[in-house]
Each structure stands twice: as structure tokens, then as C-alpha cells.
Design a protein around this motif. Sequence first.
Motif, mmCIF file in Angstrom:
data_model
loop_
_atom_site.group_PDB
_atom_site.id
_atom_site.type_symbol
_atom_site.label_atom_id
_atom_site.label_comp_id
_atom_site.label_asym_id
_atom_site.label_seq_id
_atom_site.Cartn_x
_atom_site.Cartn_y
_atom_site.Cartn_z
ATOM 1 N N GLN A 1 0.809 -1.215 0.000
ATOM 2 C CA GLN A 1 0.000 0.000 0.000
ATOM 3 C C GLN A 1 0.844 1.269 0.000
ATOM 4 O O GLN A 1 0.368 2.334 -0.402
ATOM 5 C CB GLN A 1 -0.953 0.028 1.203
ATOM 6 N N CYS A 2 2.088 1.179 0.453
ATOM 7 C CA CYS A 2 2.948 2.367 0.514
ATOM 8 C C CYS A 2 2.970 3.137 -0.802
ATOM 9 O O CYS A 2 3.092 4.352 -0.811
ATOM 10 C CB CYS A 2 4.374 1.952 0.863
ATOM 11 N N VAL A 3 2.871 2.426 -1.927
ATOM 12 C CA VAL A 3 3.011 3.085 -3.228
ATOM 13 C C VAL A 3 1.686 3.633 -3.759
ATOM 14 O O VAL A 3 1.645 4.228 -4.841
ATOM 15 C CB VAL A 3 3.627 2.127 -4.287
ATOM 16 N N ALA A 4 0.582 3.444 -3.025
ATOM 17 C CA ALA A 4 -0.748 3.745 -3.573
ATOM 18 C C ALA A 4 -0.900 5.212 -3.981
ATOM 19 O O ALA A 4 -1.449 5.518 -5.045
ATOM 20 C CB ALA A 4 -1.829 3.368 -2.565
ATOM 21 N N GLY A 5 -0.408 6.128 -3.142
ATOM 22 C CA GLY A 5 -0.544 7.549 -3.472
ATOM 23 C C GLY A 5 0.192 7.887 -4.764
ATOM 24 O O GLY A 5 -0.316 8.638 -5.607
ATOM 25 N N LEU B 1 7.662 -0.719 -3.746
ATOM 26 C CA LEU B 1 8.400 0.285 -2.981
ATOM 27 C C LEU B 1 9.881 -0.096 -2.944
ATOM 28 O O LEU B 1 10.738 0.681 -3.320
ATOM 29 C CB LEU B 1 7.849 0.404 -1.558
#
Lengths: 520, 520
Positions: free
Chosen positions: A138-142, A208
Motif C-alpha cells: 500500500q505504501c506506493v498507492a498515493g 516500494l
Amino acid sequence: MAADTQTPLFIRMHERDNVAIVVNDGGLPAGTQFQNGLTLLEAVPQGHKVALIDIAKGDAITRYNVTIGYALAGIAAGSWIQEALVQLPPARELQNLPIANRKPPEMPALEGYTFQGFRNPDGSVGTRNILAITTTVQCVAGVVEYAVKRIKEELLPKFSNVDDVVGLEHTYGCGVAIDAPDAMIPIRTVRNISLNPNFGGQTMVVSLGCEKLQPTRLFPKSIIPIQTQTQEQAEPDVVCLQDAGHIGFQSMITSIMQTAEKHLIKLNQRQRETCPASELVVGVQCGGSDAFSGVTANPAVGYATDLLVRAGATVMFSEVTEVRDGIDQLTSRAATPEIAEAMIREMDWYDQYLKRGGVDRSANTTPGNKKGGLSNIVEKAMGSIVKSGSAAISGVLSPGEKLTQKGLIYAATPASDFICGTLQTAAGMNLHIFTTGRGTPYGLAAVPVIKVATRNDLARRWHDLMDINAGRIASGEATIEELGWELFHFMLEVASGKKTWAEYWKLHNALVLFNPAPIT
Amino acid sequence: MAADTQTPLFIRMHERDNVAIVVNDGGLPAGTQFQNGLTLLEAVPQGHKVALIDIAKGDAITRYNVTIGYALAGIAAGSWIQEALVQLPPARELQNLPIANRKPPEMPALEGYTFQGFRNPDGSVGTRNILAITTTVQCVAGVVEYAVKRIKEELLPKFSNVDDVVGLEHTYGCGVAIDAPDAMIPIRTVRNISLNPNFGGQTMVVSLGCEKLQPTRLFPKSIIPIQTQTQEQAEPDVVCLQDAGHIGFQSMITSIMQTAEKHLIKLNQRQRETCPASELVVGVQCGGSDAFSGVTANPAVGYATDLLVRAGATVMFSEVTEVRDGIDQLTSRAATPEIAEAMIREMDWYDQYLKRGGVDRSANTTPGNKKGGLSNIVEKAMGSIVKSGSAAISGVLSPGEKLTQKGLIYAATPASDFICGTLQTAAGMNLHIFTTGRGTPYGLAAVPVIKVATRNDLARRWHDLMDINAGRIASGEATIEELGWELFHFMLEVASGKKTWAEYWKLHNALVLFNPAPIT
Ligand SMILES: [Ca+2]
Ligand SMILES: [Ca+2]
Ligand SMILES: [Ca+2]
Ligand SMILES: [Ca+2]
Ligand SMILES: [Ca+2]
């Protein structure tokens, strides 16, 4: 059933049932007399049950020719059977079930039906042509969301054969117990979603770098997105944000956009071609159910399921807690004893999973279900199972697994709408059927969703959200067979590119993974 | 430490440590000699540990004056201490812990520091002025996203004092065992998030209608979004999509937009005013940690934590699996025995939760942690705990609970970045500090996030994503104290409206709820 909706009407599902449900919009007042002479002793809301005969305290309450509960007090003929009067029967034990003993009805092959689909190198067929950008964490979602916006604005207009660009964001990948026994479920789900036929084997990956779910773990060498047999084994394209080469945020966006363009060029070469209906892979589910779900929409879906199976297609039904109380019907319909055993294994796994959390399958029903007339999970389950039609069950999938065969498949998933849809997407569905009584704006970004209303009133009010109105069955304007055929034809149209209402408004919900393992 | 980064450097955290970590970018080759005469027997990557003396097989490996493991083989002075050489010690038992026995250092009050914040009727202070649209269930997410887009385009430009409009989408609300013992965690989280001070008591609700998490369950009569004591008790504004009055999709959008406009008018009346630093509610966490996290960024955050506590502010630290191995330090620092017991209760709950899933606290570490030099969870935990500074611990929150007091608070959450951020948002934070060694583009929509890099190399490459560079501590360009003060001043600026890099690029991640209860 009559076309005049003013006539007081009830629907009894089976001649042995001692209850029936009231059909009329708005319900019926006390004193209403039905054509068979029964008179209502009290007002009964639409979709709720009326006692057809006197039922003594402790007697079975029977609907779908199944005991849906026991009367907690004497109930006179013409009374409203409220939820508080119905005692939930215990769950059917998983021992001594009937195994593969029911001969399915004759199912003559249905030939000549086709749709215009995107055939993939591996033989699967997409109903949409979508660039998917999957994520390891999820870290890369933005960042992916930012990139997808740019791709849609700057690149997508140049590729007229590509329908959409979708970021496959999810909440897995790190901060999770990735070596826990149950972790294989979310991992294979993310993996298999990226292999969905609507992505044409061109799914790219954004990682990530330091996450637990490394790209090589998500895609081991042996598992490569859809490919031809002659193609070289190739790793999926991965953009890793922590790569030393990335200096500044825009360099990450540039990497993602350059990789995306490569795949857009390939996707743009895809053309729709005539494909037999046997290439449909349909996931069916229901949500926001009411007492009509099992009377109108779900039986119509069940009829269409039979048509699809006859045409050689694949149909998945799911939702463990909604078949648990009908497990005997399903083990009985299994094509082989092994399939029946696999079904029992899935039920048992889920029983244990719920028990660990201090609940059982009765945790399924919602306030809306009850308001809609469904007294408990047994009654809900009987109405849910009919979506599976009458064919023999030819396979079972565990959550997140990918289909390997055609026919009627039991894909074990939670009943939760978005988790079920996510897991059916991972299994490889290219078309989704969703029935609803209370109404939901449900949509998926990856697969078109056909929504079927169970009631005229819902279809009227939500005229630009519901694709098919099965309420016409209750009002006598159409038969189950007619609706089933209508749905079948509509599926072929949508598979060929016709937009559903959810697609028209660009409404879609997030993927939701099923992760029974702990968070760390 | 020297300013010349070419000089071979290691950092030892405590005089009793028998290992130290290599500071230099790119690591150091075999044969490198340090100023104290130690020579490397092999190449050691940056952030990885070197043995300062000969360590015999079975001997304790000591960092932070804590046994982070036992040598699985003899290790000569100057060797690289690879992960495979370190045996993980068993978790500290939760019996016989030191309880509230450590006198905290003198903490003179720090006065006169202020920021420009939005004071709320209930006395809390926002650092941003945001219209929040919360949701009872994921079913409505697509509709809310559509509405938020329209609100941003058509309404927001008319209200210049309002910073943003945020849809509080989540995956809870239906298809979940809502009566399970652990269900209170996600429910109170969704509830308390909507009370975050940045939303100014104007949070509105979009509901489907048939979901399990009914608006009245999410917001019982006694719990109303931020209000004055003189205000009439008012229900939150709810738009219910299934309301009979909604005919067609656009009527739902109109309802949401009309309700939004009402709240935008009220939010637009808010003005920033001078508030004491004591109104800061800071959540600290780390993610993508490396061996420098516990040497540079986290000690600087710990120093700033002490400054905040001295200024009368609130600081939360969290991440159960990252304090579990230092529980004795924390129970010792508790202000009262009750607070120590509450901390033990949270650790025990999490131990049991992990055990049910077949894992333990060692499931925390990631490939990136290990690549960054952290051998195991003990070493990671020692570096994580330093974020909490040195003050006495004055309170404990269970996951999803709302703060009721000031000072240094242990808010029990998973270490998972987004779940921790979501739970700290629910607790009421108005500013978030996030340290990272490997790098993450982490952002939240509701609360500004200040990202602190642990290394110069990361700060250089991610110059427009990292807000503060704590790597200067390792290279001798700044002391921990200097960085702590810099961070403290930067917090006051960001709290006053200065944008972080994540805000500049509009990068944010989804809320992720902690739901230990089953899915149905
Ligand atoms: Ca989104
Ligand atoms: Ca269902
Ligand atoms: Ca469902
Ligand atoms: Ca951490
Ligand atoms: Ca974290």
C-alpha cells in the motif's frame, strides 16, 4: 401471479411450505383476503412471511421445502411471521452428508451464441481492454494514483483501443504476518488478479523496495502474467520507487509512465473478435438481499447459470456463509466425491475461522436483510443458493485461487460483497452478476458488473443504477425463464463492450483482500 | 563523528555495546581501519553491524546496552555481523516486570511556543480545515468518490478558508461479524476518526441503508461530533442512498452536495488563531526502518517528543510489535502502576492475537529492514522506542480509542504504517511524524505528515518527498539536540499551515482499519 399489482399476492416457493411472502409494494393491511381465502390477521410488510396454516409452538417453519426455523410460539394462519418468532436451527453437521448422489437434470448443449471479446495469447478472453498497474504494497498507492491520473490525461487518449487504466491498490504487502499459515490467501489473490483476462497479460508492477511482499515473491519465476507458449519467459515489468536511479518524485512518475506507455502500445493492438459464449467466465453473487432475492433475481440468475453451463461457459458461485446451511444440497450435486469433499473442507475451514473469532455463520445477516423479510441465515442461504442453478458442480476453488476448468464452480469466498468480487476477479472472471434487493451502487474497476434488482420499486427508483429488473417476475410481467434468457443475452452484449450503469457513471469500489492472518 | 564523510566511521550506541554500525554511504571495504585501530576483516554495508571485539559462540550481542541476540558462531573483531549469525532471544515474559520505578529526568516546562490553529468549540485545535464525509460501509465509496470530485470542482472554490474535502472510505460496515468480541475496534475507529479536530465538528455521513453498521450504531445519541457545551445535541447529518426519496443516481449526488454545502459554510467561518504548543497532538511512528532509524531520526524525534511534553502537548507512540521487546523499559517509565498494567494488558492481547494466527512478534521485520542492517525485531524495537523520548508515560490507549489526556501516551496499534496512522488519527492527532530509512511516500488525507529521513543519501535522492534530513546526525553536521529543535520548530510551522511534501504533491494513502474480528 398476476400482472395487476393491486391484487393481493403472495409467493409460496414449494407446495410443502407453510409460509409464503407478500408480494405487493408497500405490503398489505390487516383484513386483506387472498384469492385462496386466506385473510391477514395483521399488516404484513412487502417481502415478509405470512403463515399459510396454523403453526404450533415448536413446529418447523418451512420455506423452499426446507426448515428455516422453529416457531417460538403458536402462529395462527394469516399472521405475520416476525423474526422474533423464529428459532434458528443449528448448522448442519459436516459429517454424513449426501455425496455426489443427485443426477443433474438433462442439460443439452447450447450452441451458436457468441460475443465480441479480446482473445489473449494464453487462450483466455477479456471483455474489456485495461492497463493494470498492480502494487506489491500500500505504501506506493498515493504515487500510483498520481501516475494513473497523469496516464489517463496524457497517454490514454492516444490509444483508442484501450478502455481504461486501473491501479490495483490494496492494503496488503507489509505490516502483515507474511509467513503465517493463512498468508497464502492474500498473496495469491494479488498475484492472480493481475492475471485477469481483462488485463491482456500486460499488467505492470509498482513496488516500494523494502516491503515484505517483494515482486519476486508476488511473481515467482514460474508464474508470469498471461503469455503465449512460444513467448520467452519474461519477468513482469517492475518500477521500484526506492531504486537508486530515482532522484526526486517526478523521476518515479516518469518511470511509471514510460513503462505504462510500453504496455499501452501492446494493449492497443488488441481487437475484439467473435468468441463463443463458452469463453465467458461469470462470477455471481448477491448483496443487500431481501426476501425477493430468492424469488425473482436469484432464480433468474440460476436459470442463466444453467444456460451458460449448457453453452460451455464457466460460472462461479461463492459466499460460504450463504451456502453453509444448504451444504447437503451442494455435496449432493457435486459431480464427484472429491468435489463434495473439497466443498466440505472449505465449509469446515470457515466454521473454524469464525469460531476463532467468537462467532458463527449467523453473523451474516444484516439489518437490511431483516427489514427485507429474511428472518435468518437459513432463509437467506436458501434464496442465495438458487443463483447456482441446477447443473452438477464440477469444481471447487479455495479463496484467491485461479480457475483451471470450465462448468459450474464453487469458489469459496466470504459473502462480503467486495471481498467476494475481489476473489472472483482473482479466479479469472470476465463478467460479474450482482443481485440486490435493498439496492447498492456496487461496481468494480477491472470487470463489468451487471446489477439485477429483485423488486420493481427498486428498479424504478434506481433506474440508472440497476441494469436488469427481475421484479417483473413477482408482478407477473415476466417468467423466471424469460428473465434468465434476457440476462443471458444482456451478458453477451456487455461482454461485447456495452457499458453497464456502473461503468457509465464510472462507479467502482476498492479491491478488498481476504487476509485471515494477523497484522504485525 | 566528523563532518568529513570520507573518514571511516562507526556509531556505537552505548559504551557497553560490543557492536557498532557503519556510517559511510555505500559501506566500507575489507581492510578499512577506523581511528580506534579496528580493522574490517570483510566489507560491511552501510548501516550494518561490525564486531568491536571478539565475540564467542553463544555470547550476547549487545547494542543499545541490550542483548539483541546470541552469536551462533564465534565472531572475530572487525567482522560483519550478518543476520544469520544472530539468534533471536525469546520475548520478555509479561510477569515480574519493573513497574513505574524509574524517576523520569527533570522536565522543566517549555513556555511561549505557539502556532496558528483552528480552535474548535470543544476546545480541541485543528491544524487543517477539512470537510470530512464519513461512510458507514464500503458500498457507498464509489458514490462518495464521485460526489467528492464534484464538490471539489463546484463548491470548494467558493470557500477559501476550507483546505480540502475528504471521503473517509474504509472497508468495514457490512460483510463483517459486527457482534464479535473484537468488532468494537473497527467501529470505534471509524467513529473517532470523524471526530478528528481537523474536521471542525462538521463531519457528515453517507450511509447505504441496509448495512450492519447503521448510522445510529456508528454514532449513538451520546456521541456527537465535536460540539460546544451550550450547543443543542444534534444528530450528525446523514445522507442515506436507499432513502425512498432518491430517484436516480443524480438525486443521491444532489443530496450529498447540498449537505456538504451546509457544512462548508460553517467550516469557512473558521479562522486560524494563535494557540499554545500544548494544543499539538502528535502521533509518531516509523516505517521502512534501517539501522540508522534508531541512531539519527528516531533519537531526534525522541528529543522533540520531550520538547513537546515539556510544552504541555500530547505525543503518542505506538506499534506494539516494536515495543514488545522493550516492555520492561516502558513499564518502568510508566507514571503509575495502573499505566504499567494497561501497557502489559495491551502487549498480552497482541501476543494472543498473533498466536491465534500462528505467528509471534518476530513476524514484524521486513526484507528492507534486514537489508538496512536490522538483524531482528529486538534490534528494530530498541531503535523504535527511542521515538518516545524520556518522559514518564502518562496514559495508554487501546486501538481506536480517543485521547482524553495530555502528555506522553502509549497508543497501542499494529506497526503496519497505515493502520497505525489510521488509529492515531482516530485518537485525535493533528500532526503526524514519520521516520524512514529505506524511504516511503507515505501521506494521510486528514492530517499533515512530516517525513524524516534517517540518512543523507535518502534525503538527497528523495529531496522533494522527505521534509527533514536527520542523516546529518550520522555525518556529524548536526547533533540530536539540534535536529530535535529543528523538528519542533518545523512542527509548529506545519501546524500553522505550511505544507509538507506529501501535501504539496497531494499524496495520500487510504485509511486502513484494524479489524481482528472475522469477515462473514
Ligand atoms: Ca481512490
Ligand atoms: Ca449474498
Ligand atoms: Ca455478497
Ligand atoms: Ca515502525
Ligand atoms: Ca510503522
